[in-house]
Design an enzyme around this catalytic site. Structure first.
Site, mmCIF file in Angstrom:
data_model
loop_
_atom_site.group_PDB
_atom_site.id
_atom_site.type_symbol
_atom_site.label_atom_id
_atom_site.label_comp_id
_atom_site.label_asym_id
_atom_site.label_seq_id
_atom_site.Cartn_x
_atom_site.Cartn_y
_atom_site.Cartn_z
ATOM 1 N N ASP A 75 11.890 -33.978 -7.842
ATOM 2 C CA ASP A 75 10.811 -34.068 -6.842
ATOM 3 C C ASP A 75 9.509 -33.660 -7.526
ATOM 4 O O ASP A 75 9.513 -33.099 -8.626
ATOM 5 C CB ASP A 75 11.096 -33.149 -5.643
ATOM 6 N N SER A 76 8.396 -33.917 -6.837
ATOM 7 C CA SER A 76 7.099 -33.467 -7.341
ATOM 8 C C SER A 76 7.002 -31.940 -7.323
ATOM 9 O O SER A 76 6.168 -31.357 -8.012
ATOM 10 C CB SER A 76 5.987 -34.035 -6.459
ATOM 11 N N CYS A 95 9.271 -37.296 4.129
ATOM 12 C CA CYS A 95 8.881 -36.618 2.902
ATOM 13 C C CYS A 95 9.794 -35.405 2.792
ATOM 14 O O CYS A 95 10.004 -34.687 3.785
ATOM 15 C CB CYS A 95 7.424 -36.177 2.989
ATOM 16 N N HIS A 134 9.473 -32.570 1.543
ATOM 17 C CA HIS A 134 8.883 -31.249 1.787
ATOM 18 C C HIS A 134 8.957 -30.863 3.277
ATOM 19 O O HIS A 134 8.912 -29.679 3.616
ATOM 20 C CB HIS A 134 7.404 -31.228 1.376
ATOM 21 N N GLU A 143 4.769 -25.989 -0.669
ATOM 22 C CA GLU A 143 4.629 -25.533 -2.066
ATOM 23 C C GLU A 143 4.253 -24.052 -2.113
ATOM 24 O O GLU A 143 4.619 -23.339 -3.041
ATOM 25 C CB GLU A 143 3.567 -26.359 -2.796
ATOM 26 N N CYS A 195 12.765 -37.411 -3.424
ATOM 27 C CA CYS A 195 11.336 -37.517 -3.140
ATOM 28 C C CYS A 195 11.086 -38.924 -2.603
ATOM 29 O O CYS A 195 11.403 -39.906 -3.293
ATOM 30 C CB CYS A 195 10.560 -37.298 -4.440
HETATM 31 N N1 DGL Z 1 8.379 -34.504 -1.556
HETATM 32 C C1 DGL Z 1 7.735 -35.735 -1.791
HETATM 33 C C2 DGL Z 1 8.120 -36.840 -0.883
HETATM 34 O O1 DGL Z 1 9.235 -36.830 -0.409
HETATM 35 C C3 DGL Z 1 6.369 -35.762 -2.410
HETATM 36 C C4 DGL Z 1 5.266 -35.019 -1.773
HETATM 37 C C5 DGL Z 1 4.036 -35.043 -2.646
HETATM 38 O O2 DGL Z 1 4.144 -34.628 -3.804
HETATM 39 O O3 DGL Z 1 2.984 -35.514 -2.200
HETATM 40 O O4 DGL Z 1 7.390 -37.757 -0.647
#
Ligand code: DGL
Length: 282
Positions: free
Chosen positions: A15-16, A189, A191, A157, A78
């Site tokens: 993931d990011s 997403c 997150h 984050e 992600c």
């Molecule tokens: N967790 C990510 C997603 O599912 C990326 C969020 C991001 O880095 O902008 O899209």
């Protein structure tokens, strides 16, 4: 093949940042014997405001890194990276199975009674072809209302998931969506599940939150089972996390998001980019 048997090899997840930990948590719950290697590209977070080409390049670099660690499966935990890179990854590494994310429009569209569903994700996820194709295939006769919520990524984050600032951000982001009469809200997403308590509180009992993480973990299990690659061990697997950001900060957020017990069993290490190559540090 050299090295340990396929079944004893780790699963790689990427993931990011910390978002994919929502998927890792489910994989760990469903497949406790598996060794897990997680890569958080915190040097580049957020991915959601970047170009598809950039996200694709990062994701390919991470896939190479995970393959070099001997993984037997890569979970692209992600949505943004899946939208940008899943197809090219499969073409580039045909021997490696990939499990990716797509916004869970299908279950939301079949469950809606109001005929209006909401999807929250990153800007880049909405712009990719994958989202248009999912809506085209699964949302016939259903209205799909979308909203990008980049603030949720920042909050997760920072491990800030229940603070007044988090609740205010959730309120601001969801207000226009809730006004459209949605009764299903898709978390598009990885997150966002960490904010699901605040999201549910804001949306109220009439809105069902659709979190695809259990289904993604089930799919990972299916892929491994089909390849006879599940780890038959009856002892818990190891968890190793790499971050391209600060390991200490990652450890702190890991504790907030997944709890002290989980954080205690996970190793956290640094990885660093050198151009488009990612390597372990120190
Ligand atoms: N967790 C990510 C997603 O599912 C990326 C969020 C991001 O880095 O902008 O899209």
């Amino acid at each position: 093949m050299t090295g340990p048997a396929l079944s004893g090899r780790p699963i790689g997840l990427l993931d990011s940042g910390v978002g994919g930990l929502s998927i890792l948590r489910e994989v760990r719950a469903q497949l406790p014997a598996e060794h897990l290697i997680y890569l958080a590209d915190q040097a580049h977070v957020p991915y959601g405001s970047r170009s598809i080409e950039q996200v694709r390049a990062f994701t390919e670099g991470i896939a190479r890194f995970l393959i070099a660690q001997g993984v037997k499966l890569i979970v692209v935990a992600c949505n943004t990276a899946s939208a940008a890179a899943l197809r090219p990854l499969r073409a580039q590494f045909p021997a490696m199975p990939f499990v990716g994310m797509e916004p869970a429009v299908k279950p939301a569209a079949s469950a809606t009674r109001s005929g209006v569903i909401g999807v929250i994700a990153t800007e880049a996820t909405f712009q990719g072809e994958l989202f248009a194709s999912v809506v085209g295939r699964f949302a016939q006769g259903v209205r799909v209302e979308t909203r990008a919520c980049p603030e949720f990524v920042r909050l997760a984050e920072a491990g800030e998931i229940t603070s007044p600032r988090a609740r205010l951000a959730v309120r601001r982001c969801l207000a226009p969506l809730l006004a459209t009469g949605i009764d299903q809200l898709v978390l598009g997403c990885t997150h966002f599940p960490f904010l699901s308590e605040a999201i549910q509180a804001e949306a109220g009992p009439g809105v069902t939150i659709v979190d695809p993480s259990p289904a993604v973990a089930r799919q990972a299990g299916r892929v491994l089972r089909d390849r006879a690659a599940l780890n038959p061990a009856d002892t818990p697997g190891s968890v190793t996390c790499y971050t391209t950001g600060q390991p200490d900060a990652f450890r702190t957020v890991l504790r907030t998001l997944l709890g002290a017990e989980f954080a205690a069993l996970a190793g956290v290490r640094a990885a660093a980019w050198d151009g488009d190559r990612l390597g372990e540090q120190g």
